[in-house]
Write an enzyme that holds these catalytic residues in place. Sequence first.
Site, short mmCIF file in Angstrom:
data_model
loop_
_atom_site.label_atom_id
_atom_site.label_comp_id
_atom_site.label_asym_id
_atom_site.label_seq_id
_atom_site.Cartn_x
_atom_site.Cartn_y
_atom_site.Cartn_z
N GLU A 178 -22.51 -5.12 -10.63
CA GLU A 178 -23.03 -4.80 -9.31
C GLU A 178 -22.00 -4.00 -8.51
OE1 GLU A 178 -26.03 -6.10 -9.19
OE2 GLU A 178 -26.64 -6.21 -7.08
N ASP A 184 -25.28 -9.05 -3.53
CA ASP A 184 -26.32 -8.15 -3.06
C ASP A 184 -25.79 -6.72 -2.98
OD1 ASP A 184 -28.84 -7.59 -2.36
OD2 ASP A 184 -28.73 -8.39 -0.32
N ASP A 236 0.83 -1.20 0.00
CA ASP A 236 0.00 0.00 0.00
C ASP A 236 0.87 1.25 0.00
OD1 ASP A 236 -2.05 -1.72 0.10
OD2 ASP A 236 -2.81 -1.12 2.08
N CYS A 292 -24.70 -3.50 39.40
CA CYS A 292 -24.82 -4.89 38.96
C CYS A 292 -26.23 -5.40 39.27
CB CYS A 292 -23.78 -5.75 39.67
SG CYS A 292 -23.98 -7.51 39.30
N SER A 325 -34.83 -7.86 -14.62
CA SER A 325 -34.66 -8.48 -13.31
C SER A 325 -34.65 -9.99 -13.52
CB SER A 325 -35.75 -8.03 -12.36
OG SER A 325 -36.99 -8.12 -12.98
N LEU A 326 -34.78 -10.75 -12.47
CA LEU A 326 -34.65 -12.20 -12.59
C LEU A 326 -35.80 -12.89 -11.90
CD1 LEU A 326 -30.88 -12.58 -11.64
CD2 LEU A 326 -31.86 -13.09 -13.88
N CYS A 364 -25.78 -8.19 42.17
CA CYS A 364 -25.28 -7.95 43.52
C CYS A 364 -25.30 -6.47 43.90
CB CYS A 364 -23.88 -8.54 43.69
SG CYS A 364 -22.64 -7.66 42.74
N LYS A 378 -27.50 -19.10 -15.66
CA LYS A 378 -27.80 -18.52 -16.97
C LYS A 378 -27.52 -19.53 -18.06
CE LYS A 378 -26.36 -13.96 -15.32
NZ LYS A 378 -25.39 -12.87 -15.36
S1 IVH Z 1 -28.01 -10.88 -14.38
C1 IVH Z 1 -31.34 -10.52 -16.82
N1 IVH Z 1 -26.09 -11.64 -12.78
O1 IVH Z 1 -29.74 -9.27 -9.41
C2 IVH Z 1 -30.12 -10.39 -16.11
N2 IVH Z 1 -27.75 -10.14 -11.96
O2 IVH Z 1 -32.64 -9.78 -9.70
C3 IVH Z 1 -30.23 -9.56 -14.91
N3 IVH Z 1 -27.38 -9.45 -9.64
O3 IVH Z 1 -30.68 -6.30 -11.02
C4 IVH Z 1 -28.97 -9.44 -14.26
N4 IVH Z 1 -25.53 -10.58 -9.32
O4 IVH Z 1 -28.68 -6.26 -9.44
C5 IVH Z 1 -27.21 -10.90 -12.91
N5 IVH Z 1 -24.32 -12.36 -11.48
C6 IVH Z 1 -25.43 -11.62 -11.62
C7 IVH Z 1 -25.95 -10.83 -10.57
C8 IVH Z 1 -27.11 -10.12 -10.78
C9 IVH Z 1 -26.40 -9.75 -8.78
C10 IVH Z 1 -28.53 -8.57 -9.33
C11 IVH Z 1 -28.68 -7.40 -10.26
C12 IVH Z 1 -30.04 -7.52 -10.87
C13 IVH Z 1 -30.73 -8.41 -9.91
C14 IVH Z 1 -31.80 -9.19 -10.62
#
Ligand code: IVH
Length: 722
Positions: free
Chosen positions: A197, A119, A34, A431, A83-84, A434, A313
């Site tokens: 992320e 996260d 560092d 305490c 989103s997923l 006591c 995926k």
């Molecule tokens: S893929 C369609 N890969 O999860 C693909 N998302 O619930 C969407 N996230 O908004 C993203 N790690 O914030 C993907 N390895 C990863 C991820 C990831 C975290 C989060 C991301 C997204 C959310 C979807």
Amino acid sequence: MTEIDVARRIEELRATIREHNYRYYVLDEPSVSDAEYDALMRDLRALEVATPDLLSPDSPTQRVGAPLSSQFAKVRHPQPMLSLGNAFDEGDLRAWRERVLKLLGEDAQLAFVVEPKIDGLAIALTYRDGRLAIGATRGDGEVGEDVTANLRTVGGLPMMLREPQQRDEGRRMKDEEASSFILLPSSLPGLIEVRGEVYIRIADFEALNDGLAAAGEKVFANARNSAAGSLRQKDPALTAARPLRFFAYQVGPVEGVELTGQWQTLQYLRAIGFPVNRDARRFTDFEAVLAYCREWMARRDSLEYEADGIVVKIDDFAQQRELGVVGRDPRWAIAYKFPAREATTRLLNISVNVGRTGVVTPGAELEPVLIGGVTVRNASLHNADYIAERDIRVGDYVMVKRAGDVIPYVIGPILSRRDGSEQPWSFPERCPACDTPLERVEGEAAWRCPNFGICPAQLVRRVEHFVSRGALDIVGIGEKQAELFVGAGLIADVADLYALRAEQFAGMEGFGPKKIANLLAAIEESKARPLDRLLVGLGIRFVGSVAAQDLARHFGGLDAIIAAGQADLETIDGVGPVVAASVVDFFQHPENRALVEKLRAAGLTLTGGAPRERRGDGLAGKTFVLTGTLPTLTREQAAELIVAHGGKVSESVSKKTSYVVAGASAGSKLAKATQLGVQVLDEAGLLGLVGAAGAEGWGLGVGDPDAGGEEQEGGGQLGLDL
Ligand code: IVH
């Protein structure tokens, strides 16, 4: 230096620093200290100050964050950020694969990329001609906010891309089947949008909250919120002060290079300078996907960052396109969610507990709340400062975290849910057991009851410890009995256990003649326990079973240990200055010496510690650290086994540790091992090292349900006072 020399030197420094950033954040292989890094930055800054016209926004010095011109501008994402869909068990994952096969045709060849789901918060970074042009938050998926100035401060997020190189074998990411050598595009794209992320490591989050609390500021409810909050600071200098990090996992629009699959994309992202999670894997066998998910779940508690699941995926982009999107969720990916580890609940009351050494700790009594499948009713509040700094009040809604082998703890109050009925709490001045005024040692967070040796609460804890399995192991005495004996005035110290007589139990509920006889027999039997167990039982700070065995073996008797000075003690392998000082201090107290005399008079074993039976020297020169609950061996048995084969057992993990033997609920020691690259074994691995024959008679297969739970042992009374 001429102006040209200066310009050259500046470019040189920038390139060197970028290379160090890449090694540090992407490869995880820092190549300078560092201090050396700081010196390079200082030199660069000085030159840039002297020649302001050579300053460039891509310079590594600019990570400190130039002020924002206005509030965050809105940015429309060229492709929506999706989103997923979620899976909550393996059945859901299998059903997802079935749906994929139905759409692609049953004979479709599938490959899966499995990635940790970090996260934090999703962002999109647009690079034009290799330079970061704009960085935006996900927002609602269609429109986000321009946080470019703040993103420039994020560690590991490249401001300029690197020319891609096919990385050497050793550095390539792990393809479980090592099926194919993946060809990466050999050039940089004219335009690329990289998604990933922004997150904060757990330790950094905790330190950040401690700092905020100490400054009287609001703490963040969790790591994710702290990353999000830090990224949306109006002053980028504030963001720069937060230890944010970045992992890339996806690309949006790209021009100039062709990417054909997710696995190739991850490698390419890494090659052009992005941190990519090393725990991503590619599989063609779906059973292997499930096995990896299982493995990953088990490792969750030892990660440095919060992960809320794992993303599976479909690898091939052509297949991804064919599968398409429903609503906001792509059909080609699914998130296998972990059970939550945090929850909000009501703080009903704060109680205080007096520990074995008089440390008084506050505890939260909670409205029962389910966290990760376990009902949590009590949580740690650490100490008086923790409560005061966070202004935690009785009646507050609080965020509670339960993870791994640490006791659940209160992160902080949810201020927005206050209705005015909450009651501020102040630490008791006396305490609770006591009534002695509590004392606080200068510079320490803990309050103590100084009524050492007399306070009944301390005595109960000491008796509990004395009779516990790792110490004198007196079956039939636990918390309840200890309270009873102390409350009835039968014992005033642990040595009094040996003076108990049958008549004294007359009329006590639950003590029939048989029970009394068994109890007295168990007490009598404990006199023969070896010296190291008695040493543990005395409750000397920092003396757990390993140090106790070392002491007993080296000195051969308690009198020699008492007579030893700090220097004598430190000569013992495995006994450091802290343990040595604690031993000296303990025996300096006249009441502790008096206790030893009483135990001697009662007939306990004060000598011994003969060298252990040697079974071999297969582990000579190797140092082990044990953590978590092993399936069949107790901690002591595992330690004995190692020592009997010439190995050493140590309490803490360092670079010198040869192996960490980890069982269920292994915590920070396992994390440290992973971080330092120390090899991790399970019980079977340990037994493999010594050879099955050498392990015979070490309690294998006895299946002891109480074997674990002694994690804190090495920390002396720390564990019990929590
Ligand atoms: S893929 C369609 N890969 O999860 C693909 N998302 O619930 C969407 N996230 O908004 C993203 N790690 O914030 C993907 N390895 C990863 C991820 C990831 C975290 C989060 C991301 C997204 C959310 C979807």
